[in-house]
Structure formats: structure tokens, C-alpha cells
Write a protein that holds these residues in place. Structure first.
Motif, PDB file in Angstrom:
ATOM      1  N   GLY A 159      -5.083   2.356   0.211  1.00 31.33           N
ATOM      2  CA  GLY A 159      -3.748   1.764   0.192  1.00 31.33           C
ATOM      3  C   GLY A 159      -3.550   0.766   1.313  1.00 31.33           C
ATOM      4  O   GLY A 159      -4.503   0.143   1.790  1.00 31.33           O
ATOM      5  N   THR A 160      -2.312   0.615   1.751  1.00 32.98           N
ATOM      6  CA  THR A 160      -1.945  -0.357   2.781  1.00 32.98           C
ATOM      7  C   THR A 160      -1.603   0.360   4.074  1.00 32.98           C
ATOM      8  O   THR A 160      -0.834   1.330   4.070  1.00 32.98           O
ATOM      9  N   VAL A 161      -2.171  -0.111   5.187  1.00 34.37           N
ATOM     10  CA  VAL A 161      -1.843   0.406   6.509  1.00 34.37           C
ATOM     11  C   VAL A 161      -1.049  -0.666   7.258  1.00 34.37           C
ATOM     12  O   VAL A 161      -1.477  -1.823   7.328  1.00 34.37           O
ATOM     13  N   VAL A 162       0.093  -0.290   7.810  1.00 35.58           N
ATOM     14  CA  VAL A 162       0.987  -1.245   8.474  1.00 35.58           C
ATOM     15  C   VAL A 162       1.376  -0.698   9.839  1.00 35.58           C
ATOM     16  O   VAL A 162       1.714   0.488   9.963  1.00 35.58           O
ATOM     17  N   HIS A 163       1.328  -1.557  10.849  1.00 37.59           N
ATOM     18  CA  HIS A 163       1.914  -1.212  12.144  1.00 37.59           C
ATOM     19  C   HIS A 163       3.286  -1.876  12.220  1.00 37.59           C
ATOM     20  O   HIS A 163       3.427  -3.057  11.874  1.00 37.59           O
ATOM     21  N   PRO A 164       4.328  -1.156  12.627  1.00 33.26           N
ATOM     22  CA  PRO A 164       5.681  -1.728  12.631  1.00 33.26           C
ATOM     23  C   PRO A 164       5.816  -3.021  13.423  1.00 33.26           C
ATOM     24  O   PRO A 164       6.669  -3.863  13.092  1.00 33.26           O
ATOM     25  N   GLN A 165       4.998  -3.195  14.459  1.00 30.76           N
ATOM     26  CA  GLN A 165       5.102  -4.401  15.276  1.00 30.76           C
ATOM     27  C   GLN A 165       4.653  -5.640  14.512  1.00 30.76           C
ATOM     28  O   GLN A 165       4.974  -6.757  14.898  1.00 30.76           O
ATOM     29  N   HIS A 166       3.919  -5.441  13.411  1.00 35.39           N
ATOM     30  CA  HIS A 166       3.448  -6.573  12.603  1.00 35.39           C
ATOM     31  C   HIS A 166       3.754  -6.291  11.131  1.00 35.39           C
ATOM     32  O   HIS A 166       2.855  -6.245  10.297  1.00 35.39           O
ATOM     33  N   VAL A 180       4.821   7.917   7.316  1.00 31.70           N
ATOM     34  CA  VAL A 180       5.074   7.279   8.599  1.00 31.70           C
ATOM     35  C   VAL A 180       4.510   8.192   9.687  1.00 31.70           C
ATOM     36  O   VAL A 180       4.982   9.327   9.853  1.00 31.70           O
ATOM     37  N   ILE A 181       3.500   7.732  10.390  1.00 35.38           N
ATOM     38  CA  ILE A 181       2.881   8.523  11.448  1.00 35.38           C
ATOM     39  C   ILE A 181       3.638   8.279  12.742  1.00 35.38           C
ATOM     40  O   ILE A 181       3.700   7.155  13.236  1.00 35.38           O
ATOM     41  N   ARG A 197      14.427   2.951  -0.953  1.00 32.41           N
ATOM     42  CA  ARG A 197      13.730   2.331  -2.080  1.00 32.41           C
ATOM     43  C   ARG A 197      12.413   3.008  -2.435  1.00 32.41           C
ATOM     44  O   ARG A 197      11.914   2.859  -3.556  1.00 32.41           O
ATOM     45  N   ALA A 198      11.831   3.730  -1.502  1.00 31.39           N
ATOM     46  CA  ALA A 198      10.535   4.368  -1.753  1.00 31.39           C
ATOM     47  C   ALA A 198      10.701   5.576  -2.666  1.00 31.39           C
ATOM     48  O   ALA A 198      11.799   6.130  -2.818  1.00 31.39           O
ATOM     49  N   ALA A 199       9.595   5.989  -3.273  1.00 28.19           N
ATOM     50  CA  ALA A 199       9.618   7.221  -4.061  1.00 28.19           C
ATOM     51  C   ALA A 199       9.856   8.411  -3.137  1.00 28.19           C
ATOM     52  O   ALA A 199      10.682   9.290  -3.410  1.00 28.19           O
ATOM     53  N   HIS A 200       9.110   8.437  -2.031  1.00 29.77           N
ATOM     54  CA  HIS A 200       9.288   9.484  -1.033  1.00 29.77           C
ATOM     55  C   HIS A 200       8.668   9.013   0.280  1.00 29.77           C
ATOM     56  O   HIS A 200       7.675   8.290   0.286  1.00 29.77           O
ATOM     57  N   VAL A 201       9.288   9.446   1.383  1.00 24.97           N
ATOM     58  CA  VAL A 201       8.780   9.103   2.711  1.00 24.97           C
ATOM     59  C   VAL A 201       8.537  10.392   3.481  1.00 24.97           C
ATOM     60  O   VAL A 201       9.417  11.257   3.566  1.00 24.97           O
ATOM     61  N   THR A 202       7.345  10.504   4.047  1.00 23.20           N
ATOM     62  CA  THR A 202       6.997  11.658   4.877  1.00 23.20           C
ATOM     63  C   THR A 202       6.814  11.202   6.316  1.00 23.20           C
ATOM     64  O   THR A 202       6.039  10.274   6.575  1.00 23.20           O
ATOM     65  N   MET A 203       7.518  11.831   7.232  1.00 21.66           N
ATOM     66  CA  MET A 203       7.307  11.570   8.652  1.00 21.66           C
ATOM     67  C   MET A 203       6.309  12.600   9.162  1.00 21.66           C
ATOM     68  O   MET A 203       6.609  13.800   9.225  1.00 21.66           O
ATOM     69  N   LEU A 204       5.126  12.132   9.502  1.00 24.29           N
ATOM     70  CA  LEU A 204       4.062  12.999   9.987  1.00 24.29           C
ATOM     71  C   LEU A 204       4.018  12.925  11.507  1.00 24.29           C
ATOM     72  O   LEU A 204       3.791  11.856  12.080  1.00 24.29           O
ATOM     73  N   ASP A 333      -0.931  12.472   0.117  1.00 19.51           N
ATOM     74  CA  ASP A 333      -1.265  11.254  -0.613  1.00 19.51           C
ATOM     75  C   ASP A 333      -0.244  10.176  -0.292  1.00 19.51           C
ATOM     76  O   ASP A 333       0.945  10.444  -0.095  1.00 19.51           O
ATOM     77  N   ALA A 334      -0.710   8.941  -0.242  1.00 18.78           N
ATOM     78  CA  ALA A 334       0.183   7.834   0.129  1.00 18.78           C
ATOM     79  C   ALA A 334      -0.308   6.532  -0.468  1.00 18.78           C
ATOM     80  O   ALA A 334      -1.508   6.314  -0.623  1.00 18.78           O
ATOM     81  N   ASP A 335       0.648   5.678  -0.811  1.00 15.55           N
ATOM     82  CA  ASP A 335       0.342   4.294  -1.166  1.00 15.55           C
ATOM     83  C   ASP A 335       0.354   3.412   0.081  1.00 15.55           C
ATOM     84  O   ASP A 335      -0.405   2.450   0.186  1.00 15.55           O
ATOM     85  N   ILE A 336       1.243   3.754   1.020  1.00 12.36           N
ATOM     86  CA  ILE A 336       1.391   2.997   2.263  1.00 12.36           C
ATOM     87  C   ILE A 336       1.434   3.984   3.417  1.00 12.36           C
ATOM     88  O   ILE A 336       2.129   5.005   3.354  1.00 12.36           O
ATOM     89  N   ILE A 337       0.692   3.695   4.469  1.00  9.97           N
ATOM     90  CA  ILE A 337       0.739   4.486   5.697  1.00  9.97           C
ATOM     91  C   ILE A 337       1.204   3.570   6.828  1.00  9.97           C
ATOM     92  O   ILE A 337       0.602   2.531   7.083  1.00  9.97           O
ATOM     93  N   VAL A 338       2.282   3.978   7.475  1.00 11.81           N
ATOM     94  CA  VAL A 338       2.849   3.203   8.578  1.00 11.81           C
ATOM     95  C   VAL A 338       2.483   3.891   9.887  1.00 11.81           C
ATOM     96  O   VAL A 338       2.823   5.055  10.104  1.00 11.81           O
ATOM     97  N   THR A 339       1.780   3.177  10.742  1.00 14.78           N
ATOM     98  CA  THR A 339       1.335   3.745  12.018  1.00 14.78           C
ATOM     99  C   THR A 339       2.362   3.439  13.108  1.00 14.78           C
ATOM    100  O   THR A 339       2.182   2.528  13.918  1.00 14.78           O
TER     101      THR A 339
END
Length: 497
Positions: A159-166, A180-181, A197-204, A333-339
Motif C-alpha cells: 500500500g501507501t506509506v505517508v509521513h505527515p510532514q510530507h 496511523v502509527i 472519509r476512511a473506511a476505518h482508522v486504527t491508531m497504533l 491490514d491497511a491500504d495506507i499506513i501513516v507514520t
């Protein structure tokens, strides 16, 4: 050609624009220029563009002392704060003094000339300025990249890995499963914003953090504006919030069990019945060992209660093709992981300082009044509070710089330099704060001292008395009308006097 100004300000963010406004109001005829590495005003508030980005302080204290915040929202979103900073610059004509795309690389002080020579890169060129006084308003974030731990198998994730700063401008997360890690302010902001808007968000999270719910709008401020006008209402609410914030911080430090109980009860009321508060919202540290996270109107708890978001407290074992495998054996499982794994710090924007040809080794210097460096003449910088709004300290530092400049003018001095001649003052970490981003980098920063005026305080009331009204010629800040030479007696490595 080299351009000379009376004051050179580095950074056109919240601090830099405020510094220029204070300077311009006090000295209408004094020349100044702001060098900004990026191509826009706003600093942090222009850089961070992730969904939901907002202040983690109320705007009556994050706003400037000289310019009332008049919007209904006391906890404001990033675009509103950015507009406030830019409007401040435009209305005062400060924007005409900014040189965009100028990244300062080094600054050299010459006692013989009593001035700084500053080099900045602008495209492929090096541009040079000279200034009588140098004022760094770069903050302490590393703007180029945030902190990213080494995650095993991250390259396998499909999937897609995103850092909030970028944050990518075109990222569509509608209907996606997102992890969201992190558990800090950025994660607490992102989770409810994405959940819309997401299907579900998990704060890990590896461990919980303290989260407090505050109303987005300040009803008292709104009523006072109607009765008293914007400026009077702003001053009253600002002082009310300063006092309440100070009292809450002191209670947190002196009676942490009371504050922990208060926060736990407030969170429990907002979460579903039977929710495991002990696991997911009961930190191991004491309140205000790290910065308290805010949830405007309890938006994080609302998303959890509605089933749009969840919290998992565990450690990451590895990234997989479809998400994450955790130490407990569970899989996410995730489509997007936010670091949302934190920030990197950078002292003085990475600028190299020299004094009469000698490099200034920042970890070997000591900070005077939380705003100047021992042995470094005609130089000031801004570091805000970790336990209150950044701008409260930034405004006081700007006022103190104005006082110093006026003192130089009044007495015909050319130079001021903090000089420590007391061998009993011992160095300490600059920031006594347990947040991960501080602990990772604080060794690269100047030191605080064991006693005033070399100790970096985190008390607005103390700084107000000291910086706004305290004595300038205190025997530590040395003023001179001629070139100064090093003192051998007990002086820090780069002290001059």
C-alpha cells in the motif's frame, strides 16, 4: 554586492513575523530583512498540510499579544493560523522585507567591525548580508524530514506509506483502511480527521499519551467580544488562559495523581461503556512529562464511539504485504499506513556560527535568559515553551530584543554579549522534557545552566517579569563601545567580555 541591515531576522514563520512587527513598531527607521529558506510565509503552519492540522494551544495565547484573534474557533485549524500570520505580515508591510528562497548556511561575527556577515544560498548562488544584530527565528524543527524509525519489512508493504510532514496533496483516502502509527499530537489530530472519509482508522501506539477534550469555541471569548470589543476581550481571555494553564501545569507537577484521575474520568465519560481505558489511555509517565494532547470537542473519542476509529496498543514486529504484524501476533491490514512517528529537531536551523574566526560548538555553549548564547555577541534566538503556547515566549523575547537595541542606542554601545564568569554554574540539558523528539536530539543543542540567568525557564510569569521589566545591565550581559577580547577567567569556551 553585500547588503547591510541593522537587524537580520532568519525565518518568516510565527516567530519571525512577530519579531519583525515588534522591531518595526519600536524602531520605524531601523532597517531589517527577513531571510526565509522556503518560498512562503508561515513556517510550520505552511509546511504541515496533513488532514485536520490544527493548533494544540488555544489561539488566545498562540496568537500575538499585539494582534487579537477574532475568530470563533479557539482551537484553530492550520489554514486559519496561516492566514492570521500572513495577514499580520501584509497589514504591517512586513512581507516587503522578506527574501524568500534564502537558506542561511553560516554567520560570522567580527569584533573589529562589530557586525555579522551572513551567507545564504539562493538557487545556485550564495548571497551575502551584513547586520549589526542577528535574530534567529527558525524554531527547532528539521523542516526537510521528520523522524522515521527503521521498520522491518517496510519495503514489502503493497500500500501507501505517508509521513505527515510530507503529506501528498492528491492522496485519496476515501473508503480506505488506514493505520496511523503514533500517539502524539499529530496522531490524535489525524485519526478523527481521516475517519470522516476512511473506511476505518486504527491508531497504533506502543504506549498511551494523555489526551484532554476542550471545546473548539470559547463561549466566554465570544460573549466578551460582543460586550467589550475585540482588543479588550482578547486581553482578558488571554490572561485567563495563561493563569488557568499555569495552574493546571503546576497541579500536574505537584499533585499528578489528582490530574491523572481528572483526565481519566473525563475520557471514560466520552468513550463507550466498558472501554479499556487502562490499556489505551493511561500513560506510564506523569502528566506534562510530555506535552498534553488536545482533542477539540472530544473528536477522537467521538470517532471511537461511532466505530469509525479504534486504538491498538502493541509493538510492530514487521510490515507485511498487506499491513502490519504485531508483537502480540495480531495483524492489521491497511491500504495506507501513516507514520506519525515524530519530528526531528535542528538547532538554529543548522546555521554554522563563528565568532572572530572560531567556530561556535553549540553543545559547548550556555543559553542566557533562554534567548542568547554565552560568548556570542549581538545575537538572539527564539525557543518557545513546551508547557504553554510558543508565542507567549516569542513575544517576550522580541520585546527583550527591542529593549537591548534601545539600550545600545541610548548609551552609544555597539556590542552586547552574555558572559559567564561563575565557575559554580553547571551545564544541564536545554529542554527538561521527556518527549521522544527532544530526547533524540537535545545533545546537539546549547546547554542550560543550573541557575538564572543561564537557566531556561518554562514559567511565563517569571519570564514576563524578567524579560519585560528586569534589569538589562545585570553584569552578565556585557555592553561595550569598542571591540571586545576573550576573557580567560572561568569563561565558557566562546565567551567574550
Amino acid at each position: 554586492m553585500t547588503e547591510h541591515v541593522d537587524v537580520l531576522i532568519i525565518g518568516a514563520g510565527l516567530s519571525g513575523i512577530g519579531a519583525a512587527r515588534h522591531l518595526q513598531a519600536a524602531f520605524p527607521d531601523r532597517t531589517y530583512t527577513i531571510l526565509e529558506a522556503r518560498d512562503a510565509i508561515g513556517g510550520t503552519w505552511d509546511l504541515f498540510r496533513y488532514p485536520g492540522v490544527r493548533s494544540d494551544s488555544d489561539m488566545h495565547t498562540l496568537g500575538y499579544r499585539f494582534r487579537p484573534w477574532t475568530q470563533a474557533e479557539a482551537i484553530a485549524d492550520g489554514p486559519s493560523i496561516l492566514r492570521y500570520i500572513r495577514d499580520t505580515a501584509t497589514e504591517a508591510g512586513i512581507d516587503r522585507h522578506i527574501r524568500f528562497g534564502h537558506r542561511v548556511t553560516c554567520a560570522a561575527w567580527s569584533a573589529e567591525d562589530a557586525r555579522w556577515t551572513v551567507d545564504a544560498t539562493h538557487g545556485e548562488e550564495t548571497v551575502r548580508f551584513t547586520a549589526t544584530f542577528l535574530y534567529s527565528c527558525t524554531g527547532y524543527y528539521h523542516y526537510d524530514a521528520g523522524y522515521l524509525p527503521e521498520f522491518p519489512g517496510i519495503e514489502r508493504f503493497g500500500g501507501t506509506v505517508v509521513h505527515p510532514q510530507h503529506w501528498p496533496a492528491g492522496l485519496d483516502y476515501t473508503g480506505k483502511n488506514i493505520v496511523v502509527i503514533g500517539s502524539g499530537a499529530t496522531a490524535v489530530t489525524l485519526v478523527p480527521a481521516l475517519a470522516d472519509r476512511a473506511a476505518h482508522v486504527t491508531m497504533l501506539q506502543r504506549s498511551p499519551t494523555y489526551v484532554a477534550a476542550l471545546p473548539t469555541e470559547d463561549a466566554t471569548a465570544i460573549k466578551l467580544r460582543r460586550l467589550l470589543g475585540a482588543r479588550r476581550a482578547y486581553s482578558i481571555v488571554r490572561w485567563r488562559n495563561i493563569i488557568l494553564g499555569t495552574l493546571f501545569y503546576q497541579l500536574s507537577r505537584r499533585r499528578p495523581d489528582i490530574v491523572k484521575s481528572m483526565l481519566r474520568k473525563a475520557i471514560t465519560r466520552r468513550l463507550p461503556p466498558g472501554y479499556d481505558v487502562d490499556t489505551h489511555f493511561t500513560p506510564r509517565y506523569q502528566p506534562w512529562d510530555q506535552r498534553l494532547c488536545l482533542a477539540p470537542d472530544g473528536d477522537l473519542f467521538t470517532a471511537i464511539r461511532r466505530g469509525r476509529a479504534s486504538v491498538v496498543t502493541d509493538r510492530i514486529e514487521e510490515f507485511t504485504e498487506t499491513g502490519l504484524r504485531l508483537a502480540s501476533g495480531a495483524r492489521l491490514d491497511a491500504d495506507i499506513i501513516v507514520t506519525a512517528t515524530g519530528l526531528r529537531l535542528l538547532a538554529l536551523g543548522g546555521i554554522r556560527l563563528t565568532v572572530d574566526g572560531r567556530p561556535v560548538d553549540l553543545p559547548e555553549t550556555m543559553v542566557y535568559k533562554g534567548m542568547m548564547l554565552g560568548g556570542v555577541p549581538n545575537f538572539a534566538f527564539t525557543i518557545g515553551y513546551t508547557n504553554a503556547s510558543w508565542t507567549l515566549k516569542a513575544d517576550l523575547v522580541s520585546e527583550h530584543v527591542v529593549r537591548i537595541l534601545r539600550h545600545l542606542d541610548t548609551h552609544g554601545y555597539t556590542t552586547c554579549v552574555p558572559t559567564n564568569t561563575d565557575p559554580t554554574i553547571t551545564p544541564q540539558p536545554l529542554l527538561d522534557f521527556q518527549a521522544g523528539y527532544v530526547l533524540r536530539s537535545v545533545h546537539e543543542f546549547p546547554k542550560s545552566g543550573s541557575r538564572p540567568p543561564w537557566r531556561l525557564g518554562m514559567s511565563y510569569a517569571h519570564d514576563l517579569l524578567n524579560l519585560r521589566y528586569g534589569k538589562l545591565d545585570d553584569g552578565t550581559l556585557r555592553f561595550s563601545r569598542h571591540p571586545v577580547t576573550p576573557r580567560p577567567d572561568h569563561a565558557p569556551r566562546y565567551s567574550m567580555g
